[in-house]
Design an enzyme around this catalytic site. Structure first.
Site, PDB file in Angstrom:
ATOM      1  N   TYR A 196      33.433 128.613  45.548  1.00 35.69           N
ATOM      2  CA  TYR A 196      32.772 127.449  46.146  1.00 35.69           C
ATOM      3  C   TYR A 196      33.700 126.239  46.145  1.00 35.69           C
ATOM      4  O   TYR A 196      33.782 125.497  47.133  1.00 35.69           O
ATOM      5  CB  TYR A 196      31.481 127.123  45.396  1.00 35.69           C
ATOM      6  CG  TYR A 196      30.850 125.829  45.836  1.00 35.69           C
ATOM      7  CD1 TYR A 196      30.256 125.713  47.100  1.00 35.69           C
ATOM      8  CD2 TYR A 196      30.861 124.693  45.017  1.00 35.69           C
ATOM      9  CE1 TYR A 196      29.692 124.513  47.521  1.00 35.69           C
ATOM     10  CE2 TYR A 196      30.297 123.505  45.436  1.00 35.69           C
ATOM     11  CZ  TYR A 196      29.723 123.421  46.681  1.00 35.69           C
ATOM     12  OH  TYR A 196      29.171 122.228  47.101  1.00 35.69           O
TER      13      TYR A 196
ATOM     14  N   GLU B  22      37.073 122.827  53.417  1.00 33.29           N
ATOM     15  CA  GLU B  22      36.280 121.994  54.310  1.00 33.29           C
ATOM     16  C   GLU B  22      36.920 120.611  54.458  1.00 33.29           C
ATOM     17  O   GLU B  22      36.972 120.052  55.564  1.00 33.29           O
ATOM     18  CB  GLU B  22      34.853 121.869  53.770  1.00 33.29           C
ATOM     19  CG  GLU B  22      34.040 123.158  53.876  1.00 33.29           C
ATOM     20  CD  GLU B  22      32.733 123.066  53.122  1.00 33.29           C
ATOM     21  OE1 GLU B  22      32.351 121.947  52.709  1.00 33.29           O
ATOM     22  OE2 GLU B  22      32.080 124.116  52.927  1.00 33.29           O
TER      23      GLU B  22
END
Length: 233
Positions: free
Chosen positions: A163, A170
């Site tokens: 994650y 991102e």
């Protein structure tokens, strides 16, 4: 007479609650299975293309799997309603952060045709799919049986660094798309859209930081619960 009426009412409420639980089980099982199959298809397709064409396959990632990936991410919005309705036991905040950030990236940045061929898109899709392929089988197993320790470990330990890597990717994707929006001069009402993207970066960092803290707490609770069950077993 009143006792019989009360008994019938309690029986009716019990039957209704039991039916609601049964429908919730069938719905959740179908949802998790559908998401698992969708992400398995995306992951398998990307891997097969990479093994067949090497790094040349990276540029066509969105073209071949973008529709399925977009569908799976749109369906993930339903998970917020699952938690709010109580049919799924999970903390709302980390799920909300993950759903919002992925749909934001997918539909406002990755959907830009000029950006779809970048390598970061393929990396991001791989990381997202790894997270989903760890989570959905675990949740499916929770519905029908007790997950193994390996599934528990992958769900609450492996998922955390993956994650974190996805959040970093991102952020990189946002930085890479900024020159495109600046060259286009795309504006949002009063503020230039590139500045909105830059303002989103600290929000992404703050939200993901809180999410990681919650995930670490959930990991500790899950492993402690497993240890207690093992000792009593």
């Amino acid at each position: 007479m009143n006792k019989e009426l009360n008994t019938q009412q309690k029986s009716g409420r019990g039957a209704a609650q039991e039916m609601r639980c049964s429908l919730g089980f069938v719905y959740l099982f179908s949802y998790y299975l559908l998401q698992f199959c969708g992400h398995t298809w995306v992951f398998s397709n990307m891997t097969a293309r990479f093994l067949s064409f090497g790094f040349d396959a990276l540029a066509g990632t969105f073209y071949f799997v973008g529709v399925m990936m977009s569908l799976c991410q749109l369906l993930s919005v339903l998970e917020l309603f699952h938690i709010a309705d109580g049919i799924e036991e999970c903390r709302l905040f980390p799920r909300l952060v993950q759903v919002v950030e992925r749909n934001f990236l997918l539909f406002l940045i990755i959907s830009q045709e000029e950006f779809q061929s970048k390598t970061v898109v393929c990396v991001l899709f791989y990381l997202w799919n790894i997270l989903h392929l760890v989570r959905y089988p675990y949740q499916l197993m929770c519905l029908i049986s007790t997950p193994s320790f390996n599934m528990l470990w992958a769900r609450y330990t492996l998922a955390i660094p993956v994650y974190i890597l996805s959040v970093i990717t991102e952020g990189i994707s946002i930085l890479q798309v900024l020159p495109y929006y600046k060259s286009q001069g795309t504006n949002s009402v009063y503020v230039s859209f590139p500045y909105l993207l830059l303002a989103y970066l600290p929000v992404l960092v703050a939200g993901s930081g809180l999410t990681v803290q919650i995930l670490l707490k959930e990991r500790s609770q899950a492993l402690d619960s497993w240890s207690r069950k093992t000792k009593h077993g």
